[in-house]
Design an enzyme around this catalytic site. Structure first.
Site, PDB file in Angstrom:
ATOM      1  N   GLU A  89     -47.009 -10.774   0.863  1.00 18.96           N
ATOM      2  CA  GLU A  89     -47.724 -10.836  -0.429  1.00 18.96           C
ATOM      3  C   GLU A  89     -46.815 -11.268  -1.572  1.00 18.96           C
ATOM      4  O   GLU A  89     -47.234 -11.285  -2.721  1.00 18.96           O
ATOM      5  CB  GLU A  89     -48.344  -9.469  -0.752  1.00 18.96           C
ATOM      6  CG  GLU A  89     -49.394  -9.020   0.241  1.00 18.96           C
ATOM      7  CD  GLU A  89     -50.543 -10.013   0.393  1.00 18.96           C
ATOM      8  OE1 GLU A  89     -51.119 -10.402  -0.632  1.00 18.96           O
ATOM      9  OE2 GLU A  89     -50.840 -10.405   1.540  1.00 18.96           O
ATOM     10  N   ASP A 119     -43.515 -45.554  -7.907  1.00 18.04           N
ATOM     11  CA  ASP A 119     -44.201 -44.432  -7.267  1.00 18.04           C
ATOM     12  C   ASP A 119     -45.476 -44.070  -7.997  1.00 18.04           C
ATOM     13  O   ASP A 119     -45.554 -44.186  -9.213  1.00 18.04           O
ATOM     14  CB  ASP A 119     -43.331 -43.166  -7.339  1.00 18.04           C
ATOM     15  CG  ASP A 119     -42.220 -43.159  -6.325  1.00 18.04           C
ATOM     16  OD1 ASP A 119     -42.228 -44.006  -5.428  1.00 18.04           O
ATOM     17  OD2 ASP A 119     -41.351 -42.274  -6.450  1.00 18.04           O
ATOM     18  N   PRO A 179     -48.174 -19.488  -4.493  1.00 19.51           N
ATOM     19  CA  PRO A 179     -49.459 -20.073  -4.912  1.00 19.51           C
ATOM     20  C   PRO A 179     -49.834 -19.660  -6.332  1.00 19.51           C
ATOM     21  O   PRO A 179     -50.683 -20.297  -6.947  1.00 19.51           O
ATOM     22  CB  PRO A 179     -50.454 -19.522  -3.881  1.00 19.51           C
ATOM     23  CG  PRO A 179     -49.760 -18.422  -3.170  1.00 19.51           C
ATOM     24  CD  PRO A 179     -48.295 -18.631  -3.320  1.00 19.51           C
TER      25      PRO A 179
HETATM   26  N1  ADE Z   1     -46.466 -20.171  -0.822  1.00 17.87           N
HETATM   27  C1  ADE Z   1     -47.691 -19.981  -0.289  1.00 17.87           C
HETATM   28  N2  ADE Z   1     -48.566 -20.865  -0.748  1.00 17.87           N
HETATM   29  C2  ADE Z   1     -47.871 -21.668  -1.611  1.00 17.87           C
HETATM   30  C3  ADE Z   1     -48.228 -22.779  -2.415  1.00 17.87           C
HETATM   31  N3  ADE Z   1     -49.465 -23.275  -2.455  1.00 17.87           N
HETATM   32  N4  ADE Z   1     -47.266 -23.335  -3.169  1.00 17.87           N
HETATM   33  C4  ADE Z   1     -46.021 -22.844  -3.168  1.00 17.87           C
HETATM   34  N5  ADE Z   1     -45.633 -21.807  -2.427  1.00 17.87           N
HETATM   35  C5  ADE Z   1     -46.547 -21.217  -1.654  1.00 17.87           C
END
Ligand code: ADE
Length: 237
Positions: free
Chosen positions: A119, A176, A92
């Site tokens: 984590e 697309d 993330p």
């Molecule tokens: N791992 C956990 N959350 C993620 C996300 N939003 N994008 C990519 N990998 C992730």
């Protein structure tokens, strides 16, 4: 193209044997290898994580099994023309994964996707391999998943469908949403098929007109309208 995925949940990647991606694998257009990170541990418990330096909640994935897994993959590859891989790390906290990233991955001959859990992975893994190959930490959206596996499925599918020949002409990627040479806005507008009337709802007349110019204009207008409504951040007006 060759794709290696490293994970503690190899079964999570099984959907890649289905549908479009599965067929591309079956035709030999994609060579997929799934690796269990725990095969690179050496203790009885097959430990892949440890507590974070500096304290705090959760666990961090240890560099050692990642290093051994990636070293083995880098050393074992005999895929002709595979060249140098990109190490893709779903997280993330990565840069946004978008259609452009997918297109650039589709041009590369070899991806290694490292699926972290907990984590995350000890950062030195990326620092170390960044000295020899391209390393890209990518996020598939502003939400937190339980691990990188679901993101790896997304990244693999978005990439593989852009490899020349994987999509037939009929399902070609030029129209697309987000395609670079789209007429209109970034998002595709609404689509319709037979019957012409369904539960009292009609297909827009222009689509039945046979006037290709008018149809193209209607589609471009709908695309612009939808983009400004739903994704003002992508809208040029
Ligand atoms: N791992 C956990 N959350 C993620 C996300 N939003 N994008 C990519 N990998 C992730």
């Amino acid at each position: 193209m060759r794709i290696d995925v490293i994970t503690i949940f190899p079964q999570y990647l099984e959907p890649l044997s289905l549908s479009l991606v599965g067929k591309a694998i079956g035709r030999g257009e994609v060579e997929l290898h799934i690796h269990d990170l725990r095969d690179y541990t050496h203790d009885r418990h097959r430990t892949v994580d440890d507590t974070p330096f500096g304290g705090g909640p959760g666990m961090v994935m240890k560099a050692q099994p990642w290093g051994e897994a990636i070293d083995e993959i880098l050393g074992s590859v005999q895929t002709p023309g595979a060249g140098s891989p990109v190490l893709v790390v779903p997280t993330p906290s990565g840069v946004p994964f978008d259609q452009k990233t997918a297109a650039s991955f589709a041009e590369s001959q070899w991806l290694i996707i490292a699926c972290g859990r907990y984590e995350g992975i000890d950062s030195r893994v990326f620092e170390y391999y960044g000295q020899q190959i391209d390393v890209l930490e990518v996020s598939i959206g502003d939400y937190v998943l339980a691990g990188g596996e679901a993101a790896a499925l997304v990244i693999a599918e978005a990439t593989i469908r852009l490899i020349p020949g994987v999509l037939g002409n009929v399902e070609s990627a030029v129209d697309d949403s987000f395609a670079p040479d789209r007429e209109g806005g970034a998002l595709e507008g609404p689509v319709f098929t037979k019957p012409q009337s369904w539960r009292g709802l009609e297909v827009p007349d222009v689509l039945l007109s046979g006037d290709h110019g008018a149809i193209a204009k209607w589609r471009a207008d709908e695309s612009i309208r939808r983009t400004s409504q739903r994704r003002p951040d992508l809208s040029s007006s």
